[in-house]
Design a protein around this motif. Sequence first.
Motif, PDB file in Angstrom:
ATOM      1  N   TYR A  61      35.916 -46.658  12.773  1.00  0.00           N
ATOM      2  CA  TYR A  61      35.381 -47.009  14.086  1.00  0.00           C
ATOM      3  C   TYR A  61      34.707 -48.380  14.072  1.00  0.00           C
ATOM      4  O   TYR A  61      34.078 -48.743  13.078  1.00  0.00           O
ATOM      5  N   VAL A  62      34.796 -49.084  15.217  1.00  0.00           N
ATOM      6  CA  VAL A  62      33.881 -50.206  15.474  1.00  0.00           C
ATOM      7  C   VAL A  62      32.543 -49.618  15.918  1.00  0.00           C
ATOM      8  O   VAL A  62      31.466 -50.043  15.477  1.00  0.00           O
ATOM      9  N   MET A  63      32.637 -48.632  16.783  1.00  0.00           N
ATOM     10  CA  MET A  63      31.458 -47.955  17.326  1.00  0.00           C
ATOM     11  C   MET A  63      31.953 -46.643  17.928  1.00  0.00           C
ATOM     12  O   MET A  63      33.045 -46.597  18.499  1.00  0.00           O
ATOM     13  N   ASP A  64      31.194 -45.611  17.788  1.00  0.00           N
ATOM     14  CA  ASP A  64      31.532 -44.343  18.416  1.00  0.00           C
ATOM     15  C   ASP A  64      31.561 -44.544  19.937  1.00  0.00           C
ATOM     16  O   ASP A  64      30.556 -44.953  20.522  1.00  0.00           O
ATOM     17  N   LEU A  65      32.692 -44.287  20.563  1.00  0.00           N
ATOM     18  CA  LEU A  65      32.800 -44.536  22.006  1.00  0.00           C
ATOM     19  C   LEU A  65      31.878 -43.633  22.812  1.00  0.00           C
ATOM     20  O   LEU A  65      31.477 -43.969  23.923  1.00  0.00           O
ATOM     21  N   LYS A  66      31.537 -42.495  22.269  1.00  0.00           N
ATOM     22  CA  LYS A  66      30.557 -41.619  22.938  1.00  0.00           C
ATOM     23  C   LYS A  66      29.179 -42.289  22.949  1.00  0.00           C
ATOM     24  O   LYS A  66      28.453 -42.226  23.939  1.00  0.00           O
ATOM     25  N   GLN A  67      28.851 -42.950  21.841  1.00  0.00           N
ATOM     26  CA  GLN A  67      27.575 -43.674  21.768  1.00  0.00           C
ATOM     27  C   GLN A  67      27.576 -44.846  22.760  1.00  0.00           C
ATOM     28  O   GLN A  67      26.574 -45.085  23.451  1.00  0.00           O
ATOM     29  N   LEU A  68      28.714 -45.548  22.853  1.00  0.00           N
ATOM     30  CA  LEU A  68      28.817 -46.655  23.817  1.00  0.00           C
ATOM     31  C   LEU A  68      28.687 -46.120  25.239  1.00  0.00           C
ATOM     32  O   LEU A  68      27.972 -46.677  26.071  1.00  0.00           O
ATOM     33  N   ARG A  69      29.368 -45.027  25.505  1.00  0.00           N
ATOM     34  CA  ARG A  69      29.299 -44.394  26.826  1.00  0.00           C
ATOM     35  C   ARG A  69      27.854 -44.041  27.189  1.00  0.00           C
ATOM     36  O   ARG A  69      27.388 -44.346  28.291  1.00  0.00           O
ATOM     37  N   ASP A  70      27.151 -43.399  26.266  1.00  0.00           N
ATOM     38  CA  ASP A  70      25.768 -42.980  26.536  1.00  0.00           C
ATOM     39  C   ASP A  70      24.863 -44.182  26.795  1.00  0.00           C
ATOM     40  O   ASP A  70      23.997 -44.158  27.683  1.00  0.00           O
ATOM     41  N   LEU A  71      25.077 -45.215  26.006  1.00  0.00           N
ATOM     42  CA  LEU A  71      24.258 -46.417  26.125  1.00  0.00           C
ATOM     43  C   LEU A  71      24.474 -47.112  27.496  1.00  0.00           C
ATOM     44  O   LEU A  71      23.508 -47.537  28.139  1.00  0.00           O
ATOM     45  N   VAL A  72      25.722 -47.169  27.934  1.00  0.00           N
ATOM     46  CA  VAL A  72      26.019 -47.798  29.231  1.00  0.00           C
ATOM     47  C   VAL A  72      25.553 -46.893  30.371  1.00  0.00           C
ATOM     48  O   VAL A  72      25.022 -47.356  31.381  1.00  0.00           O
ATOM     49  N   TRP A 107      25.126 -57.267  32.467  1.00  0.00           N
ATOM     50  CA  TRP A 107      25.261 -57.915  31.159  1.00  0.00           C
ATOM     51  C   TRP A 107      23.880 -58.102  30.514  1.00  0.00           C
ATOM     52  O   TRP A 107      23.682 -57.789  29.348  1.00  0.00           O
ATOM     53  N   ARG A 108      22.943 -58.603  31.282  1.00  0.00           N
ATOM     54  CA  ARG A 108      21.605 -58.881  30.722  1.00  0.00           C
ATOM     55  C   ARG A 108      20.933 -57.611  30.236  1.00  0.00           C
ATOM     56  O   ARG A 108      20.210 -57.621  29.251  1.00  0.00           O
ATOM     57  N   ARG A 109      21.153 -56.511  30.926  1.00  0.00           N
ATOM     58  CA  ARG A 109      20.562 -55.239  30.497  1.00  0.00           C
ATOM     59  C   ARG A 109      21.272 -54.673  29.269  1.00  0.00           C
ATOM     60  O   ARG A 109      20.637 -54.171  28.351  1.00  0.00           O
ATOM     61  N   LEU A 110      22.595 -54.747  29.284  1.00  0.00           N
ATOM     62  CA  LEU A 110      23.358 -54.098  28.209  1.00  0.00           C
ATOM     63  C   LEU A 110      23.291 -54.876  26.898  1.00  0.00           C
ATOM     64  O   LEU A 110      23.297 -54.277  25.825  1.00  0.00           O
ATOM     65  N   ARG A 111      23.267 -56.185  26.979  1.00  0.00           N
ATOM     66  CA  ARG A 111      23.261 -56.993  25.753  1.00  0.00           C
ATOM     67  C   ARG A 111      22.084 -56.617  24.852  1.00  0.00           C
ATOM     68  O   ARG A 111      22.210 -56.552  23.637  1.00  0.00           O
ATOM     69  N   LYS A 112      20.953 -56.348  25.476  1.00  0.00           N
ATOM     70  CA  LYS A 112      19.739 -55.998  24.718  1.00  0.00           C
ATOM     71  C   LYS A 112      19.848 -54.638  24.040  1.00  0.00           C
ATOM     72  O   LYS A 112      19.101 -54.337  23.130  1.00  0.00           O
ATOM     73  N   ARG A 113      20.746 -53.791  24.529  1.00  0.00           N
ATOM     74  CA  ARG A 113      20.817 -52.415  24.045  1.00  0.00           C
ATOM     75  C   ARG A 113      21.877 -52.195  22.977  1.00  0.00           C
ATOM     76  O   ARG A 113      22.030 -51.085  22.485  1.00  0.00           O
ATOM     77  N   MET A 114      22.615 -53.223  22.624  1.00  0.00           N
ATOM     78  CA  MET A 114      23.710 -53.053  21.670  1.00  0.00           C
ATOM     79  C   MET A 114      23.190 -52.851  20.254  1.00  0.00           C
ATOM     80  O   MET A 114      22.245 -53.507  19.836  1.00  0.00           O
ATOM     81  N   PRO A 115      23.824 -51.967  19.492  1.00  0.00           N
ATOM     82  CA  PRO A 115      23.456 -51.831  18.085  1.00  0.00           C
ATOM     83  C   PRO A 115      23.729 -53.141  17.335  1.00  0.00           C
ATOM     84  O   PRO A 115      24.591 -53.926  17.756  1.00  0.00           O
ATOM     85  N   ALA A 116      23.018 -53.347  16.224  1.00  0.00           N
ATOM     86  CA  ALA A 116      23.064 -54.633  15.517  1.00  0.00           C
ATOM     87  C   ALA A 116      24.479 -55.038  15.086  1.00  0.00           C
ATOM     88  O   ALA A 116      24.831 -56.210  15.124  1.00  0.00           O
ATOM     89  N   GLU A 117      25.303 -54.069  14.705  1.00  0.00           N
ATOM     90  CA  GLU A 117      26.599 -54.423  14.096  1.00  0.00           C
ATOM     91  C   GLU A 117      27.694 -54.745  15.117  1.00  0.00           C
ATOM     92  O   GLU A 117      28.755 -55.241  14.745  1.00  0.00           O
ATOM     93  N   VAL A 118      27.453 -54.466  16.397  1.00  0.00           N
ATOM     94  CA  VAL A 118      28.475 -54.794  17.395  1.00  0.00           C
ATOM     95  C   VAL A 118      27.937 -55.787  18.417  1.00  0.00           C
ATOM     96  O   VAL A 118      26.739 -55.900  18.626  1.00  0.00           O
ATOM     97  N   GLU A 119      28.880 -56.507  19.018  1.00  0.00           N
ATOM     98  CA  GLU A 119      28.520 -57.550  19.976  1.00  0.00           C
ATOM     99  C   GLU A 119      29.167 -57.216  21.319  1.00  0.00           C
ATOM    100  O   GLU A 119      30.358 -56.884  21.374  1.00  0.00           O
TER     101      GLU A 119
END
Length: 138
Positions: A61-72, A107-119
């Motif tokens: 995985y690059v990132m668990d898509l469930k984790q991305l979904r929850d974060l967004v 974008w401004r809200r989500l960028r701050k919430r990304m885990p360190a290893e993904v952009e």
Amino acid sequence: MPRVRITRRMHFCAAHRLHRADWSDERNHEVFRNCANPNWHGHNYELDVTVEGPVDPETGYVMDLKQLRDLVQEGVVAEVDHANLNLDVDWLAGTIPTTENVVVAMWRRLRKRMPAEVELVKLVLWETPRNRAEYSGE
Ligand code: NI
């Protein structure tokens, strides 16, 4: 390590009105047309969130898509879904809620919430199946 982009599509419904209080009704209608209607209207929005990162050799995985979904979901969708973008969302206060302005605010809200290893590399906000705005940062 290969870097891969993955995308999660999110959905929300919201109401808005495109309008400037410092303009006349005539000018608002000339510029924003139906979107200036005083009694609001809604859209079924889609938001495509693309992140990029290295493929974890252990999970693939690059990132668990469930984790991305929850974060967004928590970061933006829960706040705009079934809301009025002009009245209900504090991080859109004072902006005309065009697709362009909303995608930049997201974008401004989500960028701050990304885990360190993904952009976060791209957001595409679809206002209708035919109209969309894309943003990849400043
Ligand atoms: Ni509209």
